[in-house]
Design an enzyme around this catalytic site. Structure first.
Site, short mmCIF file in Angstrom:
data_model
loop_
_atom_site.label_atom_id
_atom_site.label_comp_id
_atom_site.label_asym_id
_atom_site.label_seq_id
_atom_site.Cartn_x
_atom_site.Cartn_y
_atom_site.Cartn_z
N TRP A 153 0.83 -1.31 -0.09
CA TRP A 153 0.04 0.13 -0.11
C TRP A 153 0.89 1.24 -0.05
O TRP A 153 0.37 2.33 -0.23
CB TRP A 153 -1.13 -0.07 1.28
CG TRP A 153 -0.46 -0.38 2.58
CD1 TRP A 153 -0.62 -1.41 3.13
CD2 TRP A 153 0.33 0.33 3.43
NE1 TRP A 153 0.15 -1.54 4.32
CE2 TRP A 153 0.74 -0.30 4.59
CE3 TRP A 153 0.65 1.83 3.43
CZ2 TRP A 153 1.44 -0.04 5.44
CZ3 TRP A 153 1.51 2.32 4.58
CH2 TRP A 153 1.75 1.22 5.47
N ASN A 154 2.09 1.21 0.46
CA ASN A 154 2.78 2.41 0.20
C ASN A 154 3.50 2.63 -1.18
O ASN A 154 4.07 1.52 -1.69
CB ASN A 154 4.10 2.42 1.09
CG ASN A 154 5.15 1.31 0.84
OD1 ASN A 154 4.65 0.21 0.55
ND2 ASN A 154 6.40 1.57 1.02
N LYS A 177 -2.03 -7.56 -8.49
CA LYS A 177 -2.96 -7.76 -7.15
C LYS A 177 -2.45 -6.68 -6.31
O LYS A 177 -1.58 -6.80 -5.75
CB LYS A 177 -2.80 -9.00 -6.59
CG LYS A 177 -4.17 -9.43 -6.00
CD LYS A 177 -4.33 -8.49 -4.79
CE LYS A 177 -3.64 -8.70 -3.59
NZ LYS A 177 -4.27 -7.71 -2.55
N GLY A 230 6.42 -6.24 -0.50
CA GLY A 230 5.70 -6.29 0.88
C GLY A 230 6.35 -6.85 1.91
O GLY A 230 7.48 -6.83 1.92
N GLU A 252 10.75 -8.14 -3.11
CA GLU A 252 11.29 -6.94 -2.31
C GLU A 252 10.60 -6.66 -0.97
O GLU A 252 9.43 -6.41 -0.84
CB GLU A 252 11.05 -5.69 -3.13
CG GLU A 252 11.48 -5.71 -4.60
CD GLU A 252 13.21 -5.42 -4.61
OE1 GLU A 252 13.69 -5.22 -3.44
OE2 GLU A 252 13.66 -5.35 -5.58
N LEU A 253 11.71 -6.86 0.10
CA LEU A 253 10.88 -7.13 1.39
C LEU A 253 11.34 -5.97 2.29
O LEU A 253 11.29 -5.00 1.90
CB LEU A 253 11.05 -8.42 1.83
CG LEU A 253 10.77 -9.74 0.84
CD1 LEU A 253 11.11 -10.91 1.43
CD2 LEU A 253 9.33 -9.71 0.55
N CYS A 286 10.09 1.03 2.78
CA CYS A 286 10.80 -0.09 3.05
C CYS A 286 12.13 0.39 3.29
O CYS A 286 12.91 -0.50 3.95
CB CYS A 286 10.97 -1.12 1.57
SG CYS A 286 11.24 -0.21 0.09
N GLU A 384 11.03 -4.39 11.96
CA GLU A 384 10.63 -3.29 11.17
C GLU A 384 9.22 -2.70 11.78
O GLU A 384 8.08 -3.44 11.72
CB GLU A 384 10.37 -4.01 9.68
CG GLU A 384 9.86 -2.68 8.87
CD GLU A 384 9.58 -3.29 7.46
OE1 GLU A 384 8.86 -4.24 7.24
OE2 GLU A 384 9.91 -2.60 6.59
#
Ligand code: NAD
Length: 491
Positions: A153-154, A177, A230, A252-253, A286, A384
């Site tokens: 969502w960011n 998605k 995410g 990408e976490l 992130c 985080e």
């Protein structure tokens, strides 16, 4: 609900309702009001979107040359730039991020499509010398196929673009998605592809309120590659689902990025970089520089500078050009930030500034927070937060600084602040992270690879090599003599 905007799924180039007819609502985190109603898709809609993406790949899109794809990518880049204001407003309504940041992001997204337009007609195989002179051998770079993109969502459109632009340059099709918390702008973006002249089905979007759609897409047997941005925990589920089909993933976490500040650093510049790293976007990035690791000779002074600036940060309406920090993007994230503030207090952290909700503004506002009295074992140093919470702690020498910076399972980004050019490069090389800035923070570009070590992910987005992640290499052997060979020997 007169002013509420409505968004459908995008399948085969058209807006369509979910098969079930169901919808869900999106709340504006600043006003707390419902501002959009979106189609609540299901795995059945995912099936339809994957079928549309496959049919586009097998049809007109699959026959386009890189030269034609380059033209189309240039056109979509221009259309996005022309529509930046509307797309930015959609993102502000969905996530509460500042308009002044989102208009910049949306204006620059076009340059990502232009960059990959420049690569689309340069995706080349090789002619490989064969040890056997009877053969000509060459490789072809072919599109990997139907790509599933699952986004957070960011910055939904920027993070989607990092997948979409190279995937389209390579000739792939995509089913996206977006996050249930910020899906509207992705639907609006997908509809522009029709205007740009892309054949139907190249870019499809399935929105929905349940994580089951993401799971259905990640493990769909009709998908050939999964690109995910995410949380680390979700990334694990996505990787497991993709593994069922033995599909490659780009992940990408999360991150817990260090800002290492040496005693000789320009402290005013470092304080500004620290502020940008943790309070821009309300810390919901992130790459947030959430660990401030400072030489003990300047620790107190730097913390004072950062806390003083934090105290003057203007919180408020994300559409107001004077606002510097908006609300937390959604209620679950707000609860998560408050949980970490409580844990920090319980573990004995000292609050140099903030540490609480903003009582005057109410809603989902949390004050920018600077914590000291923490160490490598503190929860806010290890996990985080994904919010405006900075954890500051001292180091004594360079080796200790590097050891503290690397004492994390994450490895997304980091910064080194020093005027010593030798030390700057020495330390940058030792920090285990996909991006290290020297005397800077929070800079990204289409041409520069981005991604993480360790629990921060797999693979890199952006840059020339990102196209590779969306291609398969095919080796072709051509027999040159025309003779018939012994069938019982290896050629
Ligand atoms: P999230 O993991 O909760 O959700 C991301 C997406 O995954 C959403 O679309 C969600 O619906 C979907 N999803 C949820 N469960 C799923 C499942 N089982 N299978 C497949 N998909 C599923 O993340 P978020 O809260 O939206 O975003 C915040 C996280 O994203 C933070 O951890 C942040 O660090 C990370 N992030 C990373 C980067 C990067 O580039 N490394 C960029 C931005 C955000």
């Amino acid at each position: 609900m007169a002013d509420v905007e409505r968004f459908k799924l995008v399948i085969g180039g058209k807006p369509v309702a979910a098969v079930s007819g169901a919808t869900f609502e999106s709340q504006n985190p600043y006003t707390g009001e419902t501002w959009a109603v979106l189609a609540d898709g299901s795995p059945t809609d995912v099936d339809a979107a994957v079928a549309a993406a496959r049919s586009a790949l097998d049809g007109e899109w699959g026959r386009t040359t890189g030269f034609v794809r380059a033209q189309l990518l240039r056109r979509i880049g221009d259309l996005i730039a022309a529509d930046a204001e509307r797309l930015a407003r959609l993102e502000v309504s969905d996530s509460g991020k500042l308009y002044r940041e989102m208009i910049g992001q949306l204006t620059s997204i076009g340059s990502w499509f232009h960059y990959y337009a420049g690569l689309a007609d340069k995706i080349e195989g090789r002619q490989i010398p064969s040890p056997n002179p009877n053969y000509l051998v060459y490789t072809r770079k072919e599109p990997i196929g139907v790509v599933a993109a699952i986004t957070p969502w960011n910055s939904p459109l920027l993070l989607l673009t990092w997948k979409l632009a190279p995937a389209l340059a390579a000739g792939c099709t995509m089913v996206v998605k977006p996050s249930e918390h910020a899906a509207a702008s992705t639907v609006a973006l997908a509809l522009l592809f029709d205007d740009a002249g892309f054949p139907p089905g190249v870019v499809n979007v399935v929105t929905g309120s349940s994580p089951e759609i993401g799971a259905a897409l990640a493990g769909h047997p009709g998908v050939d590659k999964v690109a995910f941005t995410g949380a680390t925990a979700t990334g694990r589920h996505v990787a497991h689902a993709a593994a069922e089909n033995l599909n490659p993933v780009t992940l990408e976490l999360g991150g817990k990025s260090p800002q290492i500040v040496f005693g000789d650093a320009d402290l005013a510049a470092a304080a500004s970089g620290v502020i940008s790293g943790i309070f821009a976007a309300t810390g919901q990035t992130c790459m947030a520089g959430s660990r401030l690791i400072v030489h003990d000779s300047v620790h107190d002074e730097l913390v004072r500078l950062v806390a003083e600036r934090a105290a003057t940060i203007r919180l408020g309406d994300p559409m107001d050009p004077d606002t510097e920090m908006g609300p937390v993007a959604n209620a679950p994230q707000y609860a998560k930030v408050l949980h970490y503030l409580k844990v920090a207090r319980d573990e004995g952290a000292t609050v140099a500034y903030g540490g609480a909700v903003d009582e005057d503004l109410g809603g989902l506002f949390v004050k920018p927070t600077v914590l000291t009295g923490v160490g490598p074992e503190s929860t806010v140093v290890r996990e985080e937060v994904f919010g405006p919470v900075l954890a500051a702690y001292p180091f004594h020498d360079e080796d200790e600084a590097v050891a503290l910076a690397n004492d994390t399972p994450f490895g997304l980004a980091g910064a080194v602040w020093t005027k010593d050019v030798h030390r700057a490069h020495r330390v940058a090389a030792k920090v285990r992270a996909g991006t290290v800035w020297i005397n800077a923070y929070r800079v990204a570009a289409p041409s520069v690879p981005f991604g993480g070590y360790g629990l921060s992910g797999i693979g890199r987005e952006n840059g020339v090599d990102a196209v590779e992640a969306y291609t398969e290499t095919k080796a072709i052997w051509v027999e040159l003599t025309g003779s018939t060979r012994d069938p019982f020997t290896l050629g």
